[in-house]
Design a protein around this motif. Structure first.
Motif, PDB file in Angstrom:
ATOM      1  N   GLN A   1       0.828  -1.049  -0.036  1.00 43.10           N
ATOM      2  CA  GLN A   1      -0.040   0.102  -0.088  1.00 43.10           C
ATOM      3  C   GLN A   1       0.778   1.269   0.140  1.00 43.10           C
ATOM      4  N   ARG A   2       0.639   2.041  -0.882  1.00 43.79           N
ATOM      5  CA  ARG A   2       1.594   3.438  -1.116  1.00 43.79           C
ATOM      6  C   ARG A   2       1.379   4.132   0.221  1.00 43.79           C
TER       7      ARG A   2
ATOM      8  N   PRO B   1       5.248   4.978   1.093  1.00 41.16           N
ATOM      9  CA  PRO B   1       5.354   5.734   0.054  1.00 41.16           C
ATOM     10  C   PRO B   1       6.456   5.868  -0.786  1.00 41.16           C
TER      11      PRO B   1
ATOM     12  N   GLU C   1      -1.232   2.949  -9.889  1.00 41.16           N
ATOM     13  CA  GLU C   1      -0.229   3.443  -9.395  1.00 41.16           C
ATOM     14  C   GLU C   1      -0.437   4.457  -8.129  1.00 41.16           C
TER      15      GLU C   1
ATOM     16  N   TRP D   1       2.184  -0.236  -4.724  1.00 46.17           N
ATOM     17  CA  TRP D   1       3.517  -1.010  -5.319  1.00 46.17           C
ATOM     18  C   TRP D   1       3.184  -2.279  -5.472  1.00 46.17           C
TER      19      TRP D   1
END
Length: 717
Positions: A541-542, A546, A566, A570
């Motif tokens: 999970q972005r 991050p 996106e 990822w």
């Protein structure tokens, strides 16, 4: 009326995240000819002999079989819940009839029960197994009284109790046992003999033996789960003080006890029906004393569940006593409607009206005390209850009981609409999409086994849609809607050691450290955790990671772009492609040559060779219940990292057959007790029919005259 107020009322929280998708997955497995007791790639949540799957409950299996054919999951679960709500309503109706209530008043109780506060807002809205288990339990109650009073045989008691038990949710099972004891004691008091009650207890015992297979795996596996150290605790969470009973008839009530929303709960959890408390003024209590012994079973049950609601907060696996509020509603509805039916008095209506007004005033005072900020709302609700009560009394006195009961029933529906419409959005809702075809079309087409590292708590309101996070991330059992094989899923059980490795929670969420842990090397094998799990893909999970994609991928992995996703994820995939389908579930070998010959969910059959001895580690969670044989001889298994099944292969092994099989622990005992239960219930049925056949063979000078309850039932039929 509820759907007009909130079209998703029955598709929320655990229903959307656990039950609905699980039904779809189980249905696919059953249609494929597989009995889905274990799904290895789901790891912590894949042991369905312990989950709330109802594997031995025929109606639930039918629900599972139909589920994959319905695209709109919200529509499907709503229809299923409507059916079980009707079953529950008919059960409450039957209970009133067996206690000699008129059909009109029995119908009032039947309609009121599914619209009572906790049942409507939690069991029907979210906790589907509580709804289905309760639906069968109420019929078991009616059949238990009929059997104890000689109006029916033991088979209905056995069948309904078995259905309540095999739903695989512990609360209806324990409530059923409590109900049977209350009915048995009550009937002994009423009939002044123990023989009918003993027969009832024997029939109930047979149902318990038949349902033992449902709970033995959980009992025998509990040491490895989150539930292994549960005990009796005085936890205040969702314990309901007895004073909240004074809120039972005010539709605006928002009770005061500790829950998810703090101290004042914004839902009418303790509401039963608008007439329950005011109607006490219209019962001839002197005459009703004559039925004290006959209704003692209901009174005992009501007393027991009221005490349970008040605590302790946790008794082993039984936590959150407020879950028993539907039983309080059921018992009080039966008592009030039976007493109104048999001893309702509308003479001296002015004095009784004043008494009813005082009771309504008490309702207002209690609700105002719990929630003083909504005083105008409570005043309006009190005025509405007074007006409805006055209208019902007038109709009963001038037009008859049936018309008064019709008004009582019809008035429940706008109240339910108002309660649902005015309720705040539940913070427990996931907001999942409704159509599985839209989910599948939007979500990435991930093949193989996927591990997701994410935290649902990081989602914002605008993320909770297909256009948002649900187009890329899976929480709870969401992936099952699309037929994807995800490690992450919903589980209330949890394998403690595996949960600790990836800090994975009940909804599949993980902590920020899970990424490091997943690629940590297990010391005894030299393999990473994801290698031992034979995971093909890791989704990050972005919002939680991050910068992860801006760093080099772990050895043997690569970053893969999925256009359109996106914003949220990822994706890591293996350099050489998926490994979950290669060489069965063999994850690691040391000093052994091992080749998979057959791999199913329950069995791994491999050929092994080891000159000097070695070890085979499987991508299987070490749930209790595994058995291993080498060329037909039993060999012990052990665990790697307290998680993975491992087998030591002796030296000199040459092309031998190694079979690793899993069965729910205690399954042989369960089969034996089920066979004993069937034999026992057949014996009780024979004992029930034998004297009747003997009586039929004897000459009789007059026909049998049915008693009052039998006449009522005959008229209904």
């Amino acid at each position: 009326m509820v759907l007009l107020a909130n079209a998703r009322h029955f598709y929320t929280d655990d229903t959307e995240s656990q039950y609905g998708p699980m039904w779809v997955m189980l249905g696919r497995q059953l249609r494929g000819g597989h009995f889905p007791a274990l799904v290895p790639w789901e790891w912590m949540s894949g042991n369905y002999s312990m989950e709330e799957a109802g594997l031995y409950n025929p109606p639930q299996l039918l629900v599972d079989l139909i589920a994959p054919s319905v695209d709109n999951l919200a529509l499907y679960v709503t229809v299923v819940k409507l059916i079980f709500s009707i079953i529950a309503a008919l059960g409450a109706y039957r209970i009133c009839l067996v206690y000699s209530a008129r059909p009109q008043w029995a119908a009032v109780a039947g309609v009121a029960f599914p619209l009572s506060g906790w049942f409507l807002f939690f069991d029907e809205a979210s906790w589907a197994t509580s709804l289905t288990g309760t639906a069968w339990m109420v019929h078991a109650w009616a059949s238990a009284v009929r059997y104890a009073r000689g109006r029916s045989g033991p088979i209905p008691v056995f069948v309904f109790l078995y259905l309540a038990i095999s739903v695989q949710y512990v609360f209806p099972a324990v409530e059923s046992a409590l109900m049977i004891v209350a009915v048995a004691v009550g009937e002994a008091i009423y009939q002044r003999r123990w023989a009918p009650s003993l027969r009832l207890l024997l029939a109930a015992g047979c149902a318990g033996l038949a349902g033992l297979e449902t709970y033995l795996p959980g009992m025998l596996s509990s040491p490895v789960t989150w539930r292994g150290n549960e005990r009796i605790l005085n936890d205040p969470f969702l314990t309901v003080p007895w004073s909240e009973s004074l809120n039972a008839s005010l539709p605006s009530t928002v009770p005061a006890f500790t829950g998810w929303w703090g101290y004042v709960q914004p839902l009418p959890m303790v509401y039963i029906a608008w007439f329950v408390i005011p109607a006490l003024a219209f019962i001839d209590w002197r005459a009703a004393r004559a039925s004290a012994r006959e209704l003692s079973g209901v009174t005992l049950f009501a007393t027991a569940v009221l005490m349970w609601c008040a605590g302790p907060g946790r008794i082993g696996p039984l936590r959150w006593p407020a879950r028993v509020l539907p039983m309080v509603a059921l018992a009080l509805l039966v008592l009030v409607c039976v007493l109104l039916s048999r001893y309702g008095s509308f003479a001296h209506w002015r004095q009784r009206g004043i008494a009813a007004g005082v009771l309504i005033g008490l309702l207002f005072v209690r609700s105002f005390s719990a929630d003083p900020h909504d005083v105008l709302r409570h005043l309006a609700a009190a005025a509405a209850v007074a007006a409805l009560g006055a209208a019902a009394v007038w109709l009963v006195r001038t037009r008859g009981v049936a018309i008064g009961c019709v008004l009582t029933i019809v008035s429940m529906f706008p109240i339910a609409y108002w309660q649902v419409h005015s309720a705040p959005p539940t913070p427990m809702s996931y907001g999942f999409p409704e159509r599985r075809s839209e989910m599948t079309a939007t979500f990435p087409h991930f093949d193989g086994v996927t591990l997701q590292l994410a935290d649902r708590a990081l989602l914002r309101g605008d993320d909770m849609s297909l256009a948002g996070a649900y187009g890329s991330l899976s929480f709870g059992n969401y992936a099952k809607n699309m037929g994807l094989d995800y490690v992450n899923a919903y589980t209330p059980i949890g394998y403690a050691a595996f949960s600790a490795i990836l800090c994975m929670g009940w909804d599949g969420s993980t902590c920020p450290d899970a990424y490091r842990r997943a690629f940590d090397t297990e010391s005894s094998t030299g393999r990473t955790i994801v290698d031992l799990m034979k995971v093909d893909r890791v989704v990050l999970q972005r919002a939680q990671y991050p910068e992860a994609g801006n760093h080099p991928a772990p050895p043997g992995w690569k970053w893969v772009d999925y256009p359109g996703h996106e914003r949220y994820i990822w994706v890591l995939e293996r350099d050489g492609g998926p490994i979950s389908t290669k060489n069965g579930l063999i994850a690691d070998t040391t000093g052994v040559t091992a080749t998979s010959a057959e791999r199913t969910s329950l069995t791994s059959r491999i050929r092994v060779t080891s000159a000097n001895g070695g070890r085979v580690v499987f991508a299987r969670l070490a749930w209790p219940g595994y058995r291993a044989t080498l060329d037909g001889r039993d060999i012990p298994y052990h665990m790697v990292a307290k998680t993975f099944v491992a087998l030591d292969i002796p030296a000199g092994t040459n092309n031998s057959e190694l079979i690793l099989t899993w069965r729910p622990p205690g399954w042989k005992i369960g089969i034996a007790t089920a066979l004993a239960a069937i034999a026992g219930i057949c014996a009780l049925q024979w004992g029930h029919l034998r004297p009747r056949r003997r009586d039929e063979d004897l000459p009789s000078s007059q026909d049998h005259v049915p008693d009052e309850p039998e006449r009522v039932l005959a008229s209904v039929s």
